[in-house]
Design a protein around this motif. Structure first.
Motif, PDB file in Angstrom:
ATOM      1  N   GLY A 145      30.930   2.891  48.087  1.00 17.12           N
ATOM      2  CA  GLY A 145      30.301   2.274  46.934  1.00 17.12           C
ATOM      3  C   GLY A 145      28.899   2.759  46.636  1.00 17.12           C
ATOM      4  N   THR A 147      25.814   5.440  45.623  1.00 12.88           N
ATOM      5  CA  THR A 147      25.643   6.507  44.644  1.00 12.88           C
ATOM      6  C   THR A 147      25.047   7.719  45.349  1.00 12.88           C
ATOM      7  OG1 THR A 147      25.359   5.025  42.758  1.00 12.88           O
ATOM      8  CG2 THR A 147      24.433   7.241  42.560  1.00 12.88           C
ATOM      9  N   ARG A 166      33.399  11.762  47.049  1.00  7.44           N
ATOM     10  CA  ARG A 166      34.364  11.031  46.206  1.00  7.44           C
ATOM     11  C   ARG A 166      35.479  10.454  47.071  1.00  7.44           C
ATOM     12  NH1 ARG A 166      36.586   7.932  44.165  1.00  7.44           N
ATOM     13  NH2 ARG A 166      37.606   7.765  42.130  1.00  7.44           N
ATOM     14  N   ARG A 171      30.179   6.898  44.421  1.00 11.48           N
ATOM     15  CA  ARG A 171      30.005   7.347  43.043  1.00 11.48           C
ATOM     16  C   ARG A 171      29.144   8.601  43.100  1.00 11.48           C
ATOM     17  NH1 ARG A 171      25.809   6.303  39.061  1.00 11.48           N
ATOM     18  NH2 ARG A 171      26.604   6.729  36.960  1.00 11.48           N
ATOM     19  N   VAL A 173      27.095  11.708  41.415  1.00  8.39           N
ATOM     20  CA  VAL A 173      26.374  12.282  40.290  1.00  8.39           C
ATOM     21  C   VAL A 173      25.944  13.690  40.697  1.00  8.39           C
ATOM     22  CG1 VAL A 173      24.351  12.075  38.791  1.00  8.39           C
ATOM     23  CG2 VAL A 173      25.585  10.018  39.542  1.00  8.39           C
ATOM     24  N   ARG A 185      33.481  17.865  37.441  1.00  9.78           N
ATOM     25  CA  ARG A 185      34.230  16.664  37.028  1.00  9.78           C
ATOM     26  C   ARG A 185      35.623  16.661  37.644  1.00  9.78           C
ATOM     27  NH1 ARG A 185      31.833  18.130  31.972  1.00  9.78           N
ATOM     28  NH2 ARG A 185      30.068  16.772  31.479  1.00  9.78           N
ATOM     29  N   ALA A 190      31.302  11.629  38.730  1.00  7.09           N
ATOM     30  CA  ALA A 190      31.293  10.645  37.642  1.00  7.09           C
ATOM     31  C   ALA A 190      30.384  11.085  36.516  1.00  7.09           C
ATOM     32  CB  ALA A 190      30.841   9.288  38.185  1.00  7.09           C
ATOM     33  N   GLU A 191      29.296  11.774  36.863  1.00  7.25           N
ATOM     34  CA  GLU A 191      28.327  12.271  35.881  1.00  7.25           C
ATOM     35  C   GLU A 191      27.894  13.668  36.303  1.00  7.25           C
ATOM     36  OE1 GLU A 191      27.371  10.677  33.191  1.00  7.25           O
ATOM     37  OE2 GLU A 191      27.937   8.582  33.589  1.00  7.25           O
ATOM     38  N   CYS A 208      21.601   6.501  36.839  1.00  7.37           N
ATOM     39  CA  CYS A 208      21.497   5.860  38.158  1.00  7.37           C
ATOM     40  C   CYS A 208      20.485   4.714  38.073  1.00  7.37           C
ATOM     41  CB  CYS A 208      21.064   6.867  39.224  1.00  7.37           C
ATOM     42  SG  CYS A 208      22.110   8.322  39.375  1.00  7.37           S
TER      43      CYS A 208
END
Length: 324
Positions: A145, A147, A166, A171, A173, A185, A190-191, A208
């Motif tokens: 969970g 970032t 991942r 998450r 970035v 991607r 995610a970004e 973020c």
């Protein structure tokens, strides 16, 4: 046996290709017929002398291999003649390398290759993926969970970081070139933000909003001063590239927010850490979650050329696969 070796540190053209005495395993070693090997940037550092480490001369270059067990030392158990195996920690700290028809591998640095995995695919991802695992899990203490920000997500280690983070439930970035955005991607980012964007820090802040839990920059820039205020409370920064950089250390924002900066290089990983990484790498290979972006096939006689290509930046995300 035929091997690619050096008789002393120097540029790529000091690598010779020729016959060396056949390798013989010690009591706790395994003799492996090499099916595939590769070249990593760290191999060029060792060959050139930029990364000092004991070099038994003549020194066979190379770290990674996939091969088949051909003989066992008397103290080895758990492997049998004919087993498909891999290693990603030869060619350092007095260990001879992998760029040869045969290699001696300490049994505690050897892992089984899962059935059905292509040796050429495996050898191309072993080093980047294990580096990613150690950076994320051992040194980055990644939790589900969180970032994760990956700088340079389109590169070999960067793409492995994206895939592993991942898969671990983070998450992800990424900063990368525009040309690498779609690839990142596909790996699960995610970004994806263009690292050349003039407002990059502002854009990172917007995607973020709760802060970054873990930041790993594969570009080697190590711009701590720009990124530190994006890191969340107890966030971690892992440095895994840029040995010649001397960044500004933003001590105040670090200690006031329990943030940490950790340096790490795979060469200093323990055998237990490497074995844990190997378990994750094998699981992801079986699941088809690890694969090189592209490969360049070369013979063992072309190892010097492969070193030159890496140093000149000619591979552009592709991995060399060398077959003896």
């Amino acid at each position: 046996m035929r091997a690619a070796y050096i008789e002393g540190p120097g540029p790529a053209d000091v690598i010779r290709y020729g016959d060396l005495p056949a390798s013989r395993p010690g009591p706790t070693d395994v003799l492996v017929d090499v099916l595939a090997t590769t070249v990593n940037p760290v191999d060029t550092f060792v060959r050139s002398g930029a990364y000092p480490t004991p070099l038994p001369l003549p020194f066979i270059v190379g770290r990674d291999l996939v091969g088949r067990v051909t003989a066992l030392g008397p103290g080895v158990s758990g492997f049998g003649v004919g087993d498909l195996v891999w290693c990603n920690s030869l060619g350092h700290d007095g260990r001879q390398g992998s760029s040869a028809e045969q290699a001696v591998v300490p049994a505690d640095r050897l892992y089984r290759l899962p059935a059905g995995v292509d040796p050429a695919v495996a050898v191309a991802v072993l080093h980047p993926a294990a580096t990613a695992y150690l950076g994320l899990v051992v040194h980055g203490r990644l939790r589900v969970g969180e970032t994760v920000l990956v700088g340079g997500g389109g590169g070999n280690v960067g793409s492995a970081l994206v895939a592993l983070a991942r898969a671990a439930g983070a998450r992800v970035v990424v900063t990368a070139s525009a040309a690498d955005a779609e690839y990142c991607r596909q790996l699960g980012a995610a970004e994806v933000l263009d690292y050349r964007a003039p407002d990059l820090i502002g854009r990172l802040r917007s995607v973020c909003p709760d802060g970054i839990d873990l930041y790993l920059d594969t570009s080697g820039r190590n711009d701590l001063e720009s990124i530190v205020d994006l890191i969340g409370i107890r966030g971690r920064i892992v440095l895994l590239a840029g040995p010649r950089t001397r960044p500004v250390l933003p001590a105040g924002p670090l200690y006031l927010n329990d943030r940490t900066v950790t340096g790490f290089v795979i060469s200093r990983a323990t055998t237990a850490e490497l074995a844990a990484a190997a378990g994750t790498v094998n699981r992801m290979l079986v699941a088809g979650e690890l694969a090189p972006r592209g490969t360049v096939r070369m013979p063992l006689s072309a190892v010097a050329e492969a070193h030159r290509m890496i140093e000149q930046g000619e591979l552009r995300g592709r991995r060399v696969v060398i077959t003896p």
